[in-house]
Design an enzyme around this catalytic site. Structure first.
Site, PDB file in Angstrom:
ATOM      1  N   TYR A 158     112.561  41.622 -25.187  1.00  0.00           N
ATOM      2  CA  TYR A 158     112.536  40.853 -23.936  1.00  0.00           C
ATOM      3  C   TYR A 158     112.212  39.382 -24.216  1.00  0.00           C
ATOM      4  CZ  TYR A 158     111.123  39.199 -19.298  1.00  0.00           C
ATOM      5  OH  TYR A 158     111.005  38.476 -18.140  1.00  0.00           O
TER       6      TYR A 158
ATOM      7  N   HIS B 196     112.818  45.380 -32.922  1.00  0.00           N
ATOM      8  CA  HIS B 196     111.354  45.357 -33.002  1.00  0.00           C
ATOM      9  C   HIS B 196     110.888  45.344 -34.457  1.00  0.00           C
ATOM     10  CE1 HIS B 196     110.273  45.917 -28.775  1.00  0.00           C
ATOM     11  NE2 HIS B 196     111.453  46.531 -28.691  1.00  0.00           N
TER      12      HIS B 196
END
Ligand code: XMP
Length: 513
Positions: free
Chosen positions: A83, A169
């Site tokens: 995000y 990630h």
């Protein structure tokens, strides 16, 4: 003292503390702050760099967490993750859209050789993805530095501006070269020197504790577990005799454990503090007499703890602070804010309503378990304590099925001691997630030296687990199990049978009750 700080701005993702922790592992101090922290506060903290975390929202929704775009003009290197990456694209004039194909889990990433932010990564590498939106157009001045089969912009950067973004990630274990991404950011973009180590953390915490406590008195319920012991060690280094530790020995500890706790924290131990050991075994056994139902047993043990602790606290009188060894996973498990307190109280049996104090101190609140262990070693706590097996608050009380009596406790203590000794001898003690001996409430017939016996069965348990939510039985070599069985039968009175528990969780739990 650590001068270098990386700020991790929290946009609601699940891995935010993990990001901070990975950066700390690289030798640079990192702390998580809410994304609403404000630019003034950031200026005051003067970080070497800023990381935007992932989050569950979509940048286009008005209610989503955004950031003042002025942050990009402050000169701090910025790394956006998931995000956070999309937010960078959005705020700087790129485009974010719903990805035609969402990516979850293991994903192959193709890396551009010239990417500063992805320096030294393999040209094809596995990273962990978890997204439904993606960056569909980079902002002006940005280069695409990685892609996947379904995600044309898996990473982008404007190295000149010091702004980097990755859709994946890097912080999770399954991202094979994720650490390199964080390394490149911290040491490349942010030009950190790496001045953070556990001893720095300890020195800083000691200063913070001193500033907070002043001349005040602190009370700590010491269980002998890793967390409360490390908290006690740290507090004692900071404020010495202003700290009083109350250790309630409920008589349900493992063999010698009460004495071990006393030898470390008591009068002749290595720490300067007031140590009170309450040998409460007899009153616990009195309350547990005839009680077989597991929940009832747990409740009695918990309540008795409060009663004993309260009695001791009353003798001490009002204190200014109650110290707790809450660590980060406790904070997550119980949700943030006040509820964090509930879990740790649950661990020690439930305290604060009954004890007179003004405030709670939790010096380990930001640390993961293995970081707590490092602090413990640094403080000089013995390895047997620092790498101690998880041990439930109610102790052997829930490893003895049915009524708890001093005789049964003795049997479990002796059998468990042998089990632990043999597991250590086999070099398995730090490999198995959790192992212990318990007592079934079953007696059966056997024969020893031509005589009929009618004795108890000891149950050996050993499990492999990452999170203790699910577990499978460990494959302990049969020869090791046989040695343990032989020794228990020969050395522990009242036992004529040894059983190995193969049950996984679910359906079984790790403990027996
Ligand atoms: P179960 O038996 O629920 O255990 O599969 C999961 C993990 O939690 C520990 N455990 C406890 N820890 N207080 C604690 O502090 C408790 O009442 C308690 N009950 C279980 C257990 O040892 C295992 O690691």
């Amino acid at each position: 003292m650590a001068k270098e700080l990386i700020i991790v701005l929290d946009f609601g993702g699940q891995y935010n503390q993990l990001i901070a922790r990975r950066v700390r592992d690289l030798g640079v101090y990192a702390e998580v702050y809410p994304s609403s922290i404000g630019l003034e506060k950031i200026k005051e903290l003067d970080p070497k760099g800023i990381i935007f975390t992932g989050g569950p929202q979509s940048v286009y929704k008005e209610e989503s967490q955004h950031i003042d775009p002025e942050i990009f003009n402050m000169g701090y290197p910025i790394l956006g993750i998931c995000y956070g990456a999309q937010l960078i694209a959005y705020e700087l004039g790129g485009k974010v859209a719903t990805a035609p194909v969402s990516e979850y889990g293991r994903t192959e990433i193709i890396v551009d050789a010239n990417a500063a932010g992805l320096k030294d990564l393999s040209s094809s590498t596995i990273m962990w993805m978890s997204h439904t939106d993606y960056i569909s157009e980079v902002p002006e001045g940005f280069a695409i530095t990685a892609h996947t089969a379904n995600c044309p912009i898996a990473a982008m950067e404007n190295a000149e501006r010091g702004v980097y973004a990755v859709q994946f990630h890097p912080e999770v274990q399954h991202s094979v070269e994720g650490n390199k991404v964080l390394y490149n950011f911290v040491y490349g973009a942010c030009k950190c020197a790496g001045d953070w180590k556990m001893d720095t953390f300890i020195a800083e915490q000691i200063e913070k504790i001193r500033a907070k406590v002043g001349n005040g008195k602190v009370l700590l319920a010491l269980s002998g577990g890793v967390d409360s012991s490390v908290a006690a060690g740290l507090m004692s280094r900071a404020i010495g005799k202003q700290l009083t530790c109350v250790f309630v020995d409920h008589g349900l500890m493992r063999k010698n454990e009460g004495d071990e706790v006393e030898s470390i924290f008591g009068k002749n131990g290595q720490f300067d503090l007031n140590f009170i050991r309450v040998n409460a075994g007899p009153e616990y056994f009195e309350k547990l007499k005839g009680i077989e139902e597991p929940e009832k047993k747990r409740k009695i043990i918990g309540e008795q703890f409060i009663r004993v602790f309260e009695r001791e606290a009353k003798k001490i009188g009002a204190v200014d602070f109650l110290c707790q060894g809450t660590i980060y996973p406790d904070v997550i498990e119980s949700g943030l804010g006040k509820s964090a307190v509930i879990k740790s109280h649950h661990n020690v049996g439930g305290l604060p309503d009954t004890v007179d104090f003004k405030e709670i101190i939790e010096p380990l609140r930001l640390l993961f378990k293995d970081e707590v262990r490092k602090v413990g070693l640094e403080l000089g706590l013995p390895e047997y304590l620092v790498f101690r097996q998880p041990f439930p608050g109610p102790g052997l009380g829930i490893r003895i099925i049915g009524e708890v009596t001093p005789e049964k406790v003795q049997i479990v203590q002796d059998a468990d001691f042998i089990y632990r000794e043999e597991i250590a001898k086999a070099g398995l003690d730090r490999k198995i997630s959790q192992y212990f001996a318990g007592l079934s409430n079953m007696r059966s017939v056997g024969v020893m030296g031509d005589f009929r016996t009618y004795d108890y069965a000891v149950v050996l348990r050993a499990v492999e687990t990452d999170d203790f939510m699910t577990a499978v039985a460990s494959e302990i070599p049969f020869a090791v199990l046989q040695t343990v069985m032989n020794r228990i039968i020969n050395e522990v009175k009242g036992v004529n049978r040894v059983i190995y528990d193969l049950t996984s969780k679910p359906p079984g739990t790790i403990e027996f009750e």
